[in-house]
Design a protein around this motif. Sequence first.
Motif, PDB file in Angstrom:
ATOM      1  N   CYS A   1       6.990  53.939  45.479  1.00 49.64           N
ATOM      2  CA  CYS A   1       8.149  53.196  44.981  1.00 49.64           C
ATOM      3  C   CYS A   1       8.852  52.512  46.137  1.00 49.64           C
ATOM      4  CB  CYS A   1       9.107  54.065  44.164  1.00 49.64           C
ATOM      5  SG  CYS A   1      10.289  55.029  45.094  1.00 49.64           S
ATOM      6  N   VAL A   2       9.472  51.389  45.823  1.00 43.99           N
ATOM      7  CA  VAL A   2      10.319  50.712  46.809  1.00 43.99           C
ATOM      8  C   VAL A   2      11.765  50.954  46.417  1.00 43.99           C
ATOM      9  CG1 VAL A   2       8.594  48.960  47.367  1.00 43.99           C
ATOM     10  CG2 VAL A   2      10.294  48.499  45.562  1.00 43.99           C
ATOM     11  N   VAL A   3      12.651  50.897  47.404  1.00 44.17           N
ATOM     12  CA  VAL A   3      14.076  51.125  47.167  1.00 44.17           C
ATOM     13  C   VAL A   3      14.800  49.821  47.488  1.00 44.17           C
ATOM     14  CG1 VAL A   3      16.050  52.595  47.694  1.00 44.17           C
ATOM     15  CG2 VAL A   3      13.723  53.515  47.895  1.00 44.17           C
ATOM     16  N   TYR A   4      15.368  49.208  46.444  1.00 45.26           N
ATOM     17  CA  TYR A   4      15.906  47.852  46.535  1.00 45.26           C
ATOM     18  C   TYR A   4      17.426  47.892  46.427  1.00 45.26           C
ATOM     19  CZ  TYR A   4      16.572  42.926  45.062  1.00 45.26           C
ATOM     20  OH  TYR A   4      16.979  41.615  44.946  1.00 45.26           O
ATOM     21  N   PHE A   5      18.081  47.285  47.414  1.00 49.13           N
ATOM     22  CA  PHE A   5      19.536  47.155  47.429  1.00 49.13           C
ATOM     23  C   PHE A   5      19.857  45.683  47.186  1.00 49.13           C
ATOM     24  CE2 PHE A   5      20.773  51.240  49.544  1.00 49.13           C
ATOM     25  CZ  PHE A   5      19.508  51.696  49.881  1.00 49.13           C
TER      26      PHE A   5
ATOM     27  N   LEU B   1      15.352  45.846  51.339  1.00 48.23           N
ATOM     28  CA  LEU B   1      14.264  46.582  50.698  1.00 48.23           C
ATOM     29  C   LEU B   1      13.694  47.625  51.648  1.00 48.23           C
ATOM     30  CD1 LEU B   1      12.440  46.442  48.031  1.00 48.23           C
ATOM     31  CD2 LEU B   1      10.770  45.304  49.507  1.00 48.23           C
ATOM     32  N   PHE B   2      13.734  48.890  51.209  1.00 50.06           N
ATOM     33  CA  PHE B   2      12.937  49.927  51.870  1.00 50.06           C
ATOM     34  C   PHE B   2      11.588  49.911  51.148  1.00 50.06           C
ATOM     35  CE2 PHE B   2      15.565  52.498  54.801  1.00 50.06           C
ATOM     36  CZ  PHE B   2      16.802  51.895  54.604  1.00 50.06           C
TER      37      PHE B   2
ATOM     38  N   VAL C   1      13.506  43.789  55.384  1.00 45.09           N
ATOM     39  CA  VAL C   1      12.544  44.794  54.918  1.00 45.09           C
ATOM     40  C   VAL C   1      12.480  45.921  55.941  1.00 45.09           C
ATOM     41  CG1 VAL C   1      10.126  45.260  54.365  1.00 45.09           C
ATOM     42  CG2 VAL C   1      11.156  43.078  53.683  1.00 45.09           C
ATOM     43  N   VAL C   2      12.684  47.146  55.472  1.00 45.92           N
ATOM     44  CA  VAL C   2      12.405  48.327  56.296  1.00 45.92           C
ATOM     45  C   VAL C   2      11.018  48.812  55.875  1.00 45.92           C
ATOM     46  CG1 VAL C   2      13.118  50.653  56.967  1.00 45.92           C
ATOM     47  CG2 VAL C   2      14.852  48.937  56.352  1.00 45.92           C
ATOM     48  N   PRO C   3      10.025  48.614  56.745  1.00 46.84           N
ATOM     49  CA  PRO C   3       8.671  49.032  56.377  1.00 46.84           C
ATOM     50  C   PRO C   3       8.534  50.544  56.496  1.00 46.84           C
ATOM     51  CG  PRO C   3       8.666  48.227  58.626  1.00 46.84           C
ATOM     52  CD  PRO C   3      10.096  48.094  58.128  1.00 46.84           C
ATOM     53  N   GLY C   4       7.494  51.119  55.917  1.00 49.18           N
ATOM     54  CA  GLY C   4       7.256  52.552  56.050  1.00 49.18           C
ATOM     55  C   GLY C   4       6.924  52.941  57.476  1.00 49.18           C
TER      56      GLY C   4
ATOM     57  N   ARG D   1      24.704  49.435  43.606  1.00 49.33           N
ATOM     58  CA  ARG D   1      23.528  49.596  42.775  1.00 49.33           C
ATOM     59  C   ARG D   1      22.284  49.672  43.654  1.00 49.33           C
ATOM     60  NH1 ARG D   1      22.024  47.738  37.494  1.00 49.33           N
ATOM     61  NH2 ARG D   1      19.875  46.998  37.484  1.00 49.33           N
ATOM     62  N   VAL D   2      21.471  50.670  43.400  1.00 49.19           N
ATOM     63  CA  VAL D   2      20.214  50.811  44.129  1.00 49.19           C
ATOM     64  C   VAL D   2      19.091  50.991  43.111  1.00 49.19           C
ATOM     65  CG1 VAL D   2      18.916  52.195  45.805  1.00 49.19           C
ATOM     66  CG2 VAL D   2      21.368  51.875  46.107  1.00 49.19           C
TER      67      VAL D   2
END
Length: 295
Positions: free
Chosen positions: A149-153, A159-160, A196-199, A133-134
């Motif tokens: 938007c953030v992408v949450y696993f 979290l991206f 956290v993967v930051p931008g 689920r993402v």
Amino acid sequence: MEVGEGVFAYLQRDGSWYLNNAGIIPDRKLSYLIDSAATITRTKALVAEARRLGVGDRVGMVATHHHGDHTNGNAFIDPSFLISHAAVRDELKQGFAVPPAGLFTAVDWGEIELRPPDITFARELTLEVGGRRVELRHLGYPAHTLGDCVVYFPDDRLLFAGDLAFEGGTPFALMGSVRGWLACLGELRLLDVETVVPGHGEICAMGVFDDVERYLRFVLDLAERAIDAAITPLEAAYDSDLGEFADWHNQERIVGNLHRAMAELSGTESGGTMDVAMAFADMVTYNGGPLTCFA
Ligand SMILES: [Zn+2]
């Protein structure tokens, strides 16, 4: 770098202007990429790494927001579909993929083509990616832009964050909202996240949002005092001591951030529109020349 089970972060150092991070999730049936890169050359390097990790011909993409460093390569990649927050479609059309001459030091962008999203959402969209689920989430407020938007696993506690998190770099709210970004941080902290993967910048933890919050509060405080003193954002930036934030990349963003914060506090902005060109011109003045871009 593997940041979750079969989820890879693609980092572009040093994370300053236009050197963004992306995500690669290879899958036998349908792979995903989170964001692309600023130039065609950099996009080709991202694609080569994606192939090496097992990404095949069927690729879905997520855009964390509209900025060129995260989206310029999208048409080149030509995914089966591109998903983003609904605001990104308009922001892409109104913004600039390749910045006007004179703002940044010279970059070979390549042939950049605008690629609008195929699927958009307002608040949340859940994907099934490689059997997990993402969750794509808009945090309810304008922040770095209108359509972040953030992408949450959740299973990977990963979290991206897109450009809601800059690690080692100055957050940039010119095209969003300083107060909105602060409001988003409250929502983000409700998520159960370890990585956290930051931008932009290195992989980090949720503490990155504490740094972002301190900086945004610093900007708001400066903006309030500048309004009281009836000085311009540029004058306020010259007068300010960046203190603990002086070591971060791209400190000239203080000028753009003050433009936004002062417009917000004095009620002179409407719906996210303001004179972005003038703010950039002031940033170039503050910097003493075009902004350094290594893209
Ligand atoms: Zn951005």
